[in-house]
Structure formats: C-alpha cells, structure tokens
Design a protein around this motif. Structure first.
Motif, PDB file in Angstrom:
ATOM      1  N   LEU A  90      -4.112   2.519 -16.546  1.00 13.52           N
ATOM      2  CA  LEU A  90      -4.439   1.236 -17.148  1.00 13.52           C
ATOM      3  C   LEU A  90      -3.523   0.154 -16.598  1.00 13.52           C
ATOM      4  CD1 LEU A  90      -4.795   2.332 -20.886  1.00 13.52           C
ATOM      5  CD2 LEU A  90      -6.622   2.002 -19.222  1.00 13.52           C
ATOM      6  N   PRO A  91      -4.002  -1.085 -16.467  1.00 18.33           N
ATOM      7  CA  PRO A  91      -3.129  -2.173 -16.002  1.00 18.33           C
ATOM      8  C   PRO A  91      -1.944  -2.374 -16.953  1.00 18.33           C
ATOM      9  CG  PRO A  91      -5.441  -2.822 -15.891  1.00 18.33           C
ATOM     10  CD  PRO A  91      -5.404  -1.523 -16.638  1.00 18.33           C
ATOM     11  N   ILE A  92      -0.786  -2.636 -16.392  1.00 16.59           N
ATOM     12  CA  ILE A  92       0.433  -2.844 -17.174  1.00 16.59           C
ATOM     13  C   ILE A  92       0.407  -4.255 -17.758  1.00 16.59           C
ATOM     14  CG2 ILE A  92       2.957  -2.907 -17.081  1.00 16.59           C
ATOM     15  CD1 ILE A  92       2.736  -0.997 -14.644  1.00 16.59           C
ATOM     16  N   SER A  93       0.606  -4.372 -19.060  1.00 19.73           N
ATOM     17  CA  SER A  93       0.537  -5.678 -19.713  1.00 19.73           C
ATOM     18  C   SER A  93       1.914  -6.335 -19.748  1.00 19.73           C
ATOM     19  CB  SER A  93      -0.005  -5.542 -21.137  1.00 19.73           C
ATOM     20  OG  SER A  93       0.991  -5.014 -21.995  1.00 19.73           O
ATOM     21  N   SER A  94       1.922  -7.612 -20.074  1.00 20.35           N
ATOM     22  CA  SER A  94       3.188  -8.343 -20.193  1.00 20.35           C
ATOM     23  C   SER A  94       4.014  -7.813 -21.362  1.00 20.35           C
ATOM     24  CB  SER A  94       2.921  -9.840 -20.370  1.00 20.35           C
ATOM     25  OG  SER A  94       2.097 -10.082 -21.496  1.00 20.35           O
ATOM     26  N   SER A  95       3.351  -7.262 -22.378  1.00 18.29           N
ATOM     27  CA  SER A  95       4.082  -6.683 -23.511  1.00 18.29           C
ATOM     28  C   SER A  95       4.963  -5.523 -23.067  1.00 18.29           C
ATOM     29  CB  SER A  95       3.091  -6.200 -24.583  1.00 18.29           C
ATOM     30  OG  SER A  95       2.337  -7.260 -25.097  1.00 18.29           O
ATOM     31  N   GLN A  96       4.480  -4.744 -22.116  1.00 17.37           N
ATOM     32  CA  GLN A  96       5.262  -3.626 -21.598  1.00 17.37           C
ATOM     33  C   GLN A  96       6.507  -4.108 -20.875  1.00 17.37           C
ATOM     34  OE1 GLN A  96       5.491  -0.424 -21.764  1.00 17.37           O
ATOM     35  NE2 GLN A  96       6.809  -0.006 -20.011  1.00 17.37           N
ATOM     36  N   THR A  97       6.365  -5.127 -20.048  1.00 20.55           N
ATOM     37  CA  THR A  97       7.514  -5.586 -19.273  1.00 20.55           C
ATOM     38  C   THR A  97       8.537  -6.313 -20.145  1.00 20.55           C
ATOM     39  OG1 THR A  97       6.272  -7.575 -18.634  1.00 20.55           O
ATOM     40  CG2 THR A  97       6.212  -5.717 -17.129  1.00 20.55           C
ATOM     41  N   VAL A  98       8.089  -6.900 -21.256  1.00 18.26           N
ATOM     42  CA  VAL A  98       9.030  -7.482 -22.220  1.00 18.26           C
ATOM     43  C   VAL A  98       9.757  -6.367 -22.960  1.00 18.26           C
ATOM     44  CG1 VAL A  98       9.229  -8.809 -24.366  1.00 18.26           C
ATOM     45  CG2 VAL A  98       7.780  -9.644 -22.510  1.00 18.26           C
ATOM     46  N   PHE A  99       9.010  -5.346 -23.377  1.00 21.07           N
ATOM     47  CA  PHE A  99       9.598  -4.221 -24.105  1.00 21.07           C
ATOM     48  C   PHE A  99      10.550  -3.417 -23.221  1.00 21.07           C
ATOM     49  CE2 PHE A  99       8.956   0.398 -25.067  1.00 21.07           C
ATOM     50  CZ  PHE A  99       9.763   0.439 -26.192  1.00 21.07           C
ATOM     51  N   ALA A 100      10.165  -3.210 -21.970  1.00 23.14           N
ATOM     52  CA  ALA A 100      10.972  -2.406 -21.044  1.00 23.14           C
ATOM     53  C   ALA A 100      11.084  -3.151 -19.719  1.00 23.14           C
ATOM     54  CB  ALA A 100      10.344  -1.031 -20.842  1.00 23.14           C
ATOM     55  N   PRO A 101      12.030  -4.066 -19.592  1.00 24.88           N
ATOM     56  CA  PRO A 101      12.197  -4.820 -18.341  1.00 24.88           C
ATOM     57  C   PRO A 101      12.394  -3.883 -17.155  1.00 24.88           C
ATOM     58  CG  PRO A 101      13.515  -5.788 -20.100  1.00 24.88           C
ATOM     59  CD  PRO A 101      12.987  -4.484 -20.639  1.00 24.88           C
ATOM     60  N   GLY A 102      11.785  -4.266 -16.029  1.00 25.38           N
ATOM     61  CA  GLY A 102      11.893  -3.440 -14.837  1.00 25.38           C
ATOM     62  C   GLY A 102      10.746  -2.464 -14.683  1.00 25.38           C
ATOM     63  N   THR A 103       9.704  -2.613 -15.533  1.00 32.86           N
ATOM     64  CA  THR A 103       8.564  -1.704 -15.441  1.00 32.86           C
ATOM     65  C   THR A 103       7.309  -2.417 -14.941  1.00 32.86           C
ATOM     66  OG1 THR A 103       8.006  -2.098 -17.778  1.00 32.86           O
ATOM     67  CG2 THR A 103       9.426  -0.211 -17.281  1.00 32.86           C
ATOM     68  N   GLU A 104       7.482  -3.575 -14.330  1.00 36.59           N
ATOM     69  CA  GLU A 104       6.332  -4.324 -13.845  1.00 36.59           C
ATOM     70  C   GLU A 104       5.607  -3.585 -12.719  1.00 36.59           C
ATOM     71  OE1 GLU A 104       9.910  -5.654 -11.440  1.00 36.59           O
ATOM     72  OE2 GLU A 104       9.482  -5.241 -13.554  1.00 36.59           O
ATOM     73  N   GLU A 105       4.346  -3.958 -12.512  1.00 29.27           N
ATOM     74  CA  GLU A 105       3.541  -3.322 -11.475  1.00 29.27           C
ATOM     75  C   GLU A 105       4.026  -3.739 -10.090  1.00 29.27           C
ATOM     76  OE1 GLU A 105      -1.059  -3.542  -9.954  1.00 29.27           O
ATOM     77  OE2 GLU A 105      -0.722  -3.276 -12.112  1.00 29.27           O
ATOM     78  N   VAL A 106       4.161  -2.759  -9.194  1.00 29.61           N
ATOM     79  CA  VAL A 106       4.596  -3.040  -7.820  1.00 29.61           C
ATOM     80  C   VAL A 106       3.570  -2.601  -6.795  1.00 29.61           C
ATOM     81  CG1 VAL A 106       7.055  -2.974  -8.393  1.00 29.61           C
ATOM     82  CG2 VAL A 106       5.886  -0.858  -7.719  1.00 29.61           C
ATOM     83  N   GLY A 107       2.460  -2.034  -7.241  1.00 29.72           N
ATOM     84  CA  GLY A 107       1.428  -1.599  -6.301  1.00 29.72           C
ATOM     85  C   GLY A 107       0.339  -0.824  -7.007  1.00 29.72           C
ATOM     86  N   VAL A 108      -0.691  -0.485  -6.260  1.00 33.44           N
ATOM     87  CA  VAL A 108      -1.817   0.296  -6.781  1.00 33.44           C
ATOM     88  C   VAL A 108      -2.083   1.445  -5.818  1.00 33.44           C
ATOM     89  CG1 VAL A 108      -4.259   0.270  -7.396  1.00 33.44           C
ATOM     90  CG2 VAL A 108      -2.826  -1.701  -7.934  1.00 33.44           C
ATOM     91  N   LEU A 109      -2.303   2.620  -6.366  1.00 34.31           N
ATOM     92  CA  LEU A 109      -2.531   3.818  -5.567  1.00 34.31           C
ATOM     93  C   LEU A 109      -3.771   4.526  -6.095  1.00 34.31           C
ATOM     94  CD1 LEU A 109      -1.303   5.841  -3.425  1.00 34.31           C
ATOM     95  CD2 LEU A 109      -0.170   6.940  -5.370  1.00 34.31           C
ATOM     96  N   THR A 110      -4.679   4.897  -5.219  1.00 32.74           N
ATOM     97  CA  THR A 110      -5.869   5.628  -5.642  1.00 32.74           C
ATOM     98  C   THR A 110      -5.523   7.109  -5.785  1.00 32.74           C
ATOM     99  OG1 THR A 110      -7.327   4.055  -4.516  1.00 32.74           O
ATOM    100  CG2 THR A 110      -8.255   6.202  -5.088  1.00 32.74           C
ATOM    101  N   VAL A 111      -5.845   7.661  -6.964  1.00 33.63           N
ATOM    102  CA  VAL A 111      -5.515   9.068  -7.242  1.00 33.63           C
ATOM    103  C   VAL A 111      -6.735   9.780  -7.805  1.00 33.63           C
ATOM    104  CG1 VAL A 111      -3.081   8.535  -7.669  1.00 33.63           C
ATOM    105  CG2 VAL A 111      -4.700   8.560  -9.583  1.00 33.63           C
ATOM    106  N   PRO A 112      -6.803  11.100  -7.638  1.00 32.75           N
ATOM    107  CA  PRO A 112      -7.895  11.855  -8.247  1.00 32.75           C
ATOM    108  C   PRO A 112      -7.653  12.051  -9.744  1.00 32.75           C
ATOM    109  CG  PRO A 112      -6.435  13.327  -7.044  1.00 32.75           C
ATOM    110  CD  PRO A 112      -5.940  11.939  -6.786  1.00 32.75           C
ATOM    111  N   VAL A 113      -8.708  11.964 -10.513  1.00 37.65           N
ATOM    112  CA  VAL A 113      -8.663  12.208 -11.955  1.00 37.65           C
ATOM    113  C   VAL A 113      -9.634  13.342 -12.257  1.00 37.65           C
ATOM    114  CG1 VAL A 113      -8.972  11.219 -14.264  1.00 37.65           C
ATOM    115  CG2 VAL A 113      -8.181   9.765 -12.366  1.00 37.65           C
ATOM    116  N   ARG A 114      -9.221  14.263 -13.108  1.00 36.20           N
ATOM    117  CA  ARG A 114     -10.072  15.391 -13.466  1.00 36.20           C
ATOM    118  C   ARG A 114     -10.063  15.605 -14.975  1.00 36.20           C
ATOM    119  NH1 ARG A 114     -11.131  14.213  -9.138  1.00 36.20           N
ATOM    120  NH2 ARG A 114     -11.070  15.426  -7.216  1.00 36.20           N
ATOM    121  N   ARG A 115     -11.132  16.192 -15.491  1.00 37.42           N
ATOM    122  CA  ARG A 115     -11.157  16.631 -16.885  1.00 37.42           C
ATOM    123  C   ARG A 115     -10.324  17.899 -17.016  1.00 37.42           C
ATOM    124  NH1 ARG A 115     -15.187  15.144 -20.505  1.00 37.42           N
ATOM    125  NH2 ARG A 115     -15.021  17.252 -21.407  1.00 37.42           N
ATOM    126  N   LEU A 116      -9.543  17.993 -18.067  1.00 32.29           N
ATOM    127  CA  LEU A 116      -8.718  19.179 -18.260  1.00 32.29           C
ATOM    128  C   LEU A 116      -9.568  20.426 -18.397  1.00 32.29           C
ATOM    129  CD1 LEU A 116      -5.960  20.476 -18.674  1.00 32.29           C
ATOM    130  CD2 LEU A 116      -6.092  19.859 -21.092  1.00 32.29           C
TER     131      LEU A 116
END
Length: 246
Positions: A123-149
């Motif tokens: 999920l996209p990282i929101s501004s609430s996350q970066t306020v709550f935990a500084p230094g966790t801002e988005e630095v890139g996007v990577l395509t990954v495989p997702v599977r059902r457990l």
C-alpha cells in the motif's frame, strides 16, 4: 530524558540478546530477535510457524529459540531483506524462505519501498506514517510477486499446533483473505493491527478483529504496542486462538 530512556531500552535488549546463543547468532548477521514478542510467544506450544512479513528474520529467530524443531515458512518479497534471512537460516533445514508477498490474489504488484525496509508495503505510504515514524518515507517502487497463502501451503505442510504471524504494513486483511482454505488448520494467529491509518487504504484494527472472530477465533493475548507522541496506542500485536469447537 526520552533519549536516555531509549538508550537504556536498547542497551537492555542487547544484554538479553547476548545471553542466548540463538540470539547471538542473529547478531552476527545484524539481526536482533524481536524480544518485544517474547512474553506472549514463549507460552505457546507450536510445531509450525508461518511468518508473513519476515523481513530479515527477527520473529523467526525468536520462534527458533523457543521451538527448536518447529517448521518455519517465511515470506519476504524485498530482495535485500530476504538475502539476509537466507544467510541467517542457511543451515536450518526446517526453515523455508518464500521470496514473495502474500495477499488475496496471485498477481504482480508494486511494493512501496520505505527508507526503512521493514516499513515497506504493498500500500502507498501515507504522511501519517512518516509523521509517526520519521525516516520511513517512500524511496522507490519495486514490482514483486504476490501469492495466496492457501495456494502456496497446504495443511500437510503445517504440523499442529500451528501459528500464522502477520506483520505486513497494512496488508494484514488481504493476507487473511488469501488464507481462507488454511484457516481451519491454523491454531493461532498473531497479527499487527493499527488504530490509525498509516498506509493508504489500510484496514484498521476493528476490521481485522471482526474478520477473525467471524471465522472462529477469539482474542487471547496482546504483545508489543506502539504509541504516538501523545502517548496513545496506535498499533498492537494481537494473539488470536481458534475456539475448540470451530
């Protein structure tokens, strides 16, 4: 005073990690076992563990300390984190690393990479996350495989009692929806929930709790918690147990 308290907590954790050989092994790879989960995990009797959002192996290391012979299936899509996990458990034949994310469908998806890898999310990282935990801002996007457990594992892969741990930065409900076929074979679920939305579209704690209660689980324990600057608890690790007659 806050900095002093934080330093003391880190120093105390280091002492505890150095006390046990399993944890000392982790430190050689830069991995500190998640001792904050120790009080709620040490009393469980489990023979298999699913670690969804394994990162570099913090939780798996803790479970290996308590359960020497348990089968561990770890899921981690971020390449550098998975590489550390693989090196840490290279000699452990009961640990199986799956280098993909878990969700409710088999797709290729964007992983929003945080400056701090363990805060990365589908999920996209929101501004609430970066306020709550500084230094966790988005630095890139990577395509990954997702599977059902329940497409990856079957009940035969999971000696019981079994535990599913989920810490996937907002995707917890999607992991559960992709595990419907396995839920009857999972005795415990340990899941991080949020009371505030740190990732865009993130389901909150009440939705995760309702989902699990509707499927025969009851809340039986609370592990680590996180507070905001006002001292309010905004995240918690909750332990659910399957009801005996379900």
């Amino acid at each position: 005073m806050g900095l002093i308290m934080a330093f003391c907590r880190r120093a105390l954790k280091l002492v505890r990690l150095l006390f046990h050989s399993t944890f000392r092994t982790g430190l050689r790879y830069g991995v500190a076992a998640s001792l904050e989960n120790r009080p709620v995990m040490r009393s469980l009797q489990v023979r298999s563990v699913i670690d969804a959002g394994a990162n570099v192996g913090q939780f798996a290391l803790l479970m290996r300390h308590f359960h020497r012979d348990a089968v561990i299936h770890a899921f981690e899509p971020f390449p550098s984190s998975a590489a550390i996990f693989a090196r840490l458990f290279a000699q452990d034949r009961c640990v199986h690393l799956h280098r993909h994310a878990l969700g409710m469908a088999a797709v290729e998806a964007d992983l929003h990479v945080s400056r701090r890898a363990d805060s990365s999310s589908l999920l996209p990282i929101s501004s609430s996350q970066t306020v709550f935990a500084p230094g966790t801002e988005e630095v890139g996007v990577l395509t990954v495989p997702v599977r059902r457990l329940d497409d990856v594992l079957s009940s035969a892969d999971l000696p019981r009692p079994s535990l599913l741990k989920i810490d996937v930065q907002g995707g917890e409900l999607d992991v559960l929806k992709g595990a419907e076929g396995l839920l009857p074979h999972l005795d415990y679920i340990y899941v991080e929930v949020s009371f505030a939305q740190f990732y865009q579209g993130q389901p909150l704690a009440n939705e995760v709790i309702d989902h699990l209660q509707a499927r025969g689980y009851c809340l039986t324990g609370i592990g680590g918690t996180a507070q905001d600057r006002q001292g309010l608890i905004v995240q918690a690790d909750l332990l659910f147990s399957r009801l005996q007659n379900q």
